[in-house]
Write an enzyme that holds these catalytic residues in place. Structure first.
Site, PDB file in Angstrom:
ATOM      1  N   HIS A 158       0.816  -1.211   0.000  1.00  0.00           N
ATOM      2  CA  HIS A 158       0.000   0.000   0.000  1.00  0.00           C
ATOM      3  C   HIS A 158       0.857   1.271   0.000  1.00  0.00           C
ATOM      4  CE1 HIS A 158      -3.682   2.327   0.774  1.00  0.00           C
ATOM      5  NE2 HIS A 158      -2.835   3.143   1.365  1.00  0.00           N
ATOM      6  N   HIS A 174       3.162   6.228  -1.820  1.00  0.00           N
ATOM      7  CA  HIS A 174       3.768   7.405  -1.192  1.00  0.00           C
ATOM      8  C   HIS A 174       5.289   7.335  -1.227  1.00  0.00           C
ATOM      9  CE1 HIS A 174      -0.083   8.795   0.322  1.00  0.00           C
ATOM     10  NE2 HIS A 174      -0.329   7.564   0.732  1.00  0.00           N
ATOM     11  N   LYS A 220      -4.772  10.775  -8.566  1.00  0.00           N
ATOM     12  CA  LYS A 220      -4.631  11.008  -7.130  1.00  0.00           C
ATOM     13  C   LYS A 220      -4.574  12.530  -6.992  1.00  0.00           C
ATOM     14  CE  LYS A 220      -2.822   9.346  -2.933  1.00  0.00           C
ATOM     15  NZ  LYS A 220      -2.706   8.074  -2.239  1.00  0.00           N
TER      16      LYS A 220
END
Length: 285
Positions: A158, A174, A220
């Site tokens: 993730h 990220h 995003k």
């Protein structure tokens, strides 16, 4: 907003200073910020593109590949099926790769400092081998993103690799190395930076950025990420906050270097659900 956590700020600054593997802006890589991103909603398929070029103008890949923690980290990025709802299959080779990566980061001063700090708090066992098991469980143990479904996710996938939901939503992603490598393959389209209040635009040597991008067909609207830092730095940061916290979502306000950040860590049972930095402001404001 939660008050500044001085204890964690001190710890994370020590980690920042001893992060010898961090890449230096302008020297080991250069970024090209271009324009300011427009308004967007999660799941938009088309948004204004304020950046014709890649975010990463260049990265010294020789240096990346010569650093063991980066090299072992990069080998993990292709181990995942990004769609949620599709069960992950972990091969014996991938288990070996996960272990090689954890061995590499545990040999660094950054991770040793995190271990010492957590040991003082009685949150880890003194033995590094035990700490490694704990890290494996927190980051690599598979779970189902939705209850009762197939084990389709883990904290590492993730946060560092990114996932998609129904092809409409980008989850996680990220990490700057993954961003750079996806950009190189023309999988990611950088749409522009997201400005913070009171600061018109980031600087090209900023090591924390808020950006907008599309990946695998969806947008995003805002994602924040450290730039240039080593994988062990991010692992140490998020692991410390994860183990200190009890609640499902934890937000700690810290100041690292000149960056005032809120570090967000969400748990999924005994595992990391997500973790990322949010830029609050900079001292130049």
């Amino acid at each position: 907003r939660k008050a500044l956590n001085h204890e964690l700020s001190k710890l994370f600054n020590e980690m920042w200073d001893m992060d010898v593997n961090r890449l230096m802006p302008g020297k080991d890589y250069t970024i090209d910020l271009q324009g300011k991103a427009g308004a967007a909603q999660q799941g938009d398929s088309a948004v204004q593109d304020s950046a014709a070029r890649h975010l990463f103008h260049n990265v010294n890949e020789e240096r990346l590949k010569s650093i063991k923690t980066f090299a072992t980290f990069i080998s993990l990025l292709d181990n995942y099926e990004t769609s949620t709802g599709i069960a992950e299959v972990v091969t014996p080779e991938e288990i070996v790769e996960n272990n090689c990566f954890l061995d590499a980061i545990l040999a660094t001063e950054v991770m040793k400092l995190a271990h010492e700090y957590l040991l003082k708090k009685n949150l880890v066992k003194p033995n590094l081998a035990d700490f490694k098991y704990q890290l494996y469980d927190i980051w690599f143990q598979l779970y189902a993103r939705k209850e009762g479904d197939r084990p389709d996710s883990c904290g590492f996938e993730h946060v560092f690799v990114g996932e998609t939901r129904h092809g409409k939503q980008i989850l996680g992603l990220h990490n700057w190395v993954q961003f750079y490598l996806q950009e190189k393959r023309n999988q990611i389209d950088y749409k522009g930076y997201v400005a913070r209040k009171n600061k018109t635009r980031p600087d090209k040597d900023d090591q924390v950025l808020s950006i907008q991008f599309s990946w695998k067909g969806s947008v995003k609207p805002i994602g924040s990420t450290f730039i240039g830092v080593s994988p062990e730095f991010e692992f140490a940061l998020y692991t410390v906050i994860f183990l200190l916290a009890e609640e499902r979502v934890t937000r700690e306000t810290v100041k690292i270097e000149e960056y005032e950040l809120q570090i967000v860590v969400c748990r999924h049972g005994h595992h990391i659900g997500t973790a990322y930095p949010v830029l609050l402001s900079t001292s130049s404001e």
